[in-house]
Design a protein around this motif. Sequence first.
Motif, PDB file in Angstrom:
ATOM      1  N   GLY A 154       0.804  -1.209   0.000  1.00 12.63           N
ATOM      2  CA  GLY A 154       0.000   0.000   0.000  1.00 12.63           C
ATOM      3  C   GLY A 154       0.836   1.255   0.000  1.00 12.63           C
ATOM      4  N   GLU A 155       0.295   2.338  -0.525  1.00 10.33           N
ATOM      5  CA  GLU A 155       0.929   3.648  -0.455  1.00 10.33           C
ATOM      6  C   GLU A 155      -0.127   4.663  -0.023  1.00 10.33           C
ATOM      7  OE1 GLU A 155       3.279   4.956  -3.678  1.00 10.33           O
ATOM      8  OE2 GLU A 155       4.254   3.031  -3.970  1.00 10.33           O
ATOM      9  N   VAL A 156       0.339   5.755   0.588  1.00 13.70           N
ATOM     10  CA  VAL A 156      -0.557   6.750   1.156  1.00 13.70           C
ATOM     11  C   VAL A 156      -0.321   8.088   0.493  1.00 13.70           C
ATOM     12  CG1 VAL A 156      -1.257   7.923   3.263  1.00 13.70           C
ATOM     13  CG2 VAL A 156      -0.539   5.525   3.343  1.00 13.70           C
ATOM     14  N   ASN A 157      -1.394   8.734   0.050  1.00 12.02           N
ATOM     15  CA  ASN A 157      -1.287  10.053  -0.554  1.00 12.02           C
ATOM     16  C   ASN A 157      -1.285  11.123   0.531  1.00 12.02           C
ATOM     17  OD1 ASN A 157      -1.489  12.339  -2.212  1.00 12.02           O
ATOM     18  ND2 ASN A 157      -3.728  12.221  -2.160  1.00 12.02           N
ATOM     19  N   THR A 158      -2.390  11.311   1.217  1.00 11.55           N
ATOM     20  CA  THR A 158      -2.481  12.300   2.286  1.00 11.55           C
ATOM     21  C   THR A 158      -3.312  11.748   3.436  1.00 11.55           C
ATOM     22  OG1 THR A 158      -4.446  13.282   1.282  1.00 11.55           O
ATOM     23  CG2 THR A 158      -2.321  14.293   0.742  1.00 11.55           C
ATOM     24  N   ILE A 159      -3.084  12.322   4.607  1.00 13.03           N
ATOM     25  CA  ILE A 159      -3.904  12.023   5.778  1.00 13.03           C
ATOM     26  C   ILE A 159      -4.369  13.339   6.362  1.00 13.03           C
ATOM     27  CG2 ILE A 159      -3.930  11.092   8.106  1.00 13.03           C
ATOM     28  CD1 ILE A 159      -2.035   8.955   7.223  1.00 13.03           C
ATOM     29  N   GLU A 160      -5.670  13.502   6.526  1.00 11.62           N
ATOM     30  CA  GLU A 160      -6.247  14.726   7.057  1.00 11.62           C
ATOM     31  C   GLU A 160      -6.829  14.475   8.438  1.00 11.62           C
ATOM     32  OE1 GLU A 160      -9.180  16.054   4.333  1.00 11.62           O
ATOM     33  OE2 GLU A 160      -7.811  16.102   2.605  1.00 11.62           O
ATOM     34  N   LEU A 161      -6.476  15.339   9.400  1.00 11.39           N
ATOM     35  CA  LEU A 161      -7.076  15.290  10.727  1.00 11.39           C
ATOM     36  C   LEU A 161      -8.358  16.103  10.692  1.00 11.39           C
ATOM     37  CD1 LEU A 161      -6.851  14.392  13.651  1.00 11.39           C
ATOM     38  CD2 LEU A 161      -5.495  16.443  14.104  1.00 11.39           C
ATOM     39  N   ILE A 162      -9.508  15.439  10.805  1.00 14.11           N
ATOM     40  CA  ILE A 162     -10.797  16.103  10.632  1.00 14.11           C
ATOM     41  C   ILE A 162     -11.254  16.780  11.916  1.00 14.11           C
ATOM     42  CG2 ILE A 162     -13.214  15.756  10.027  1.00 14.11           C
ATOM     43  CD1 ILE A 162     -12.294  13.370   8.318  1.00 14.11           C
ATOM     44  N   GLU A 163     -11.246  16.036  13.045  1.00 17.78           N
ATOM     45  CA  GLU A 163     -11.665  16.646  14.305  1.00 17.78           C
ATOM     46  C   GLU A 163     -11.184  15.817  15.476  1.00 17.78           C
ATOM     47  OE1 GLU A 163     -15.816  16.866  15.052  1.00 17.78           O
ATOM     48  OE2 GLU A 163     -16.169  14.725  14.785  1.00 17.78           O
TER      49      GLU A 163
END
Length: 399
Positions: free
Chosen positions: A99-108
């Motif tokens: 697997g590869e990861v593009n972005t990770i966003e912290l929502i709340e």
Amino acid sequence: MQCNLEQHNVEHIDMKTPWYTIFGFVLLSLSFSHTAKAAWFSATGQAAILNGDKVAAREQATEEAIKQALLFAGASVRSVQQMTNGLLMDDHLEIRSSGEVNTIELIEEVYEDGYVTVSIRADIFSQESQCSAADYTKRIATTYFPLRYGAQAADGQLHTFGEAAAMKLQETFAAITTSLTVSDVEPYILNWHTTNQAMQAVRLAEKTDVQYVLAITIDDISVERNQSNAFTFWKGEQAVRNLAYSITLLNGASGETLMSKQYRLSEAWEFDRTKTVDVHSDQFWRSRFGRAVLESMQQAAVDLEEFAMCEPTMGRILAVANNQLQINLGENQQVKAGDQLTLFSVKQIQDNFGQQYKQFVLHPTPLVVTQVFAETATVTSRDRSLLGNIQANDFVARQ
């Protein structure tokens, strides 16, 4: 853990994600399609706030959410994380398999009733395995871990720590590895540091039907206690517990040592000198020392999988009949009809000085899997030629 599925598609790759731990629980909102390998994965992790440490709890909940999203997506990762003002910053990621990861966003993040809940969204792109051997799940057996110096366990009465740690290691492998599994933990202590490891490994592998044996010895579990002085009396007694353990991965067919490594840690010990600590309790494993042990086990599991992932997967011949062989690898180890295997035997030879050696003898005829069952499979020669001079306890391998 509960999972809910949704559908979105993504297309690009840019690596960014933090390290993981195995505490808390997670609700996943996962997205994928049958035609695309990329997907958005939303996850919510939760962790208890211990001793008012909100930063540690937030990090723990975030790591849990990300770890579960990645593992559910089929990624197998090792990474390092820094948390800055509630955002994921300066992250480094190494993709080891699928697997590869593009972005990770912290929502709340939400703080309520002594818990913090963190929601994230990750853009993950799954890839094919880097080697055919990684397609199969390799099995490991071990025993309860011996304490090399039992008297060190007196503080806290941790005499059964080796038993509890072995079971936690098995859980850790189940949670974070994809090509290795600790399928057997034998319910007894084997003093690996005083025994013939190669001989014991072969015996244990034959008994438990595994490819690898993991020999682990706890070399240090001592406590350091510092009394407060006149200037720091309000702090009370400060205690730190050490842990050092040695791991050796052994070939179950030959007893050969494949990998050896030692792990060390020191962490605050939160329990009184006279308290009997239940090493099987959630209280112990949620303590600072318990969490540090689990994180160290995670690192050990990652290191072992990284080493063994592309090593040949080996299985044993269970029976020979009608020019067909029954092997001890099956659907649970990801075997599929049509897979090609190599047949070999292991022989004991002795030199002029009486030294014993293992010799691997390859059979010239490649094998192909014709039928697959849960824990076994049927194989025959690829060219339909006769399979001679083969007996039970010979071996097959997936390169």
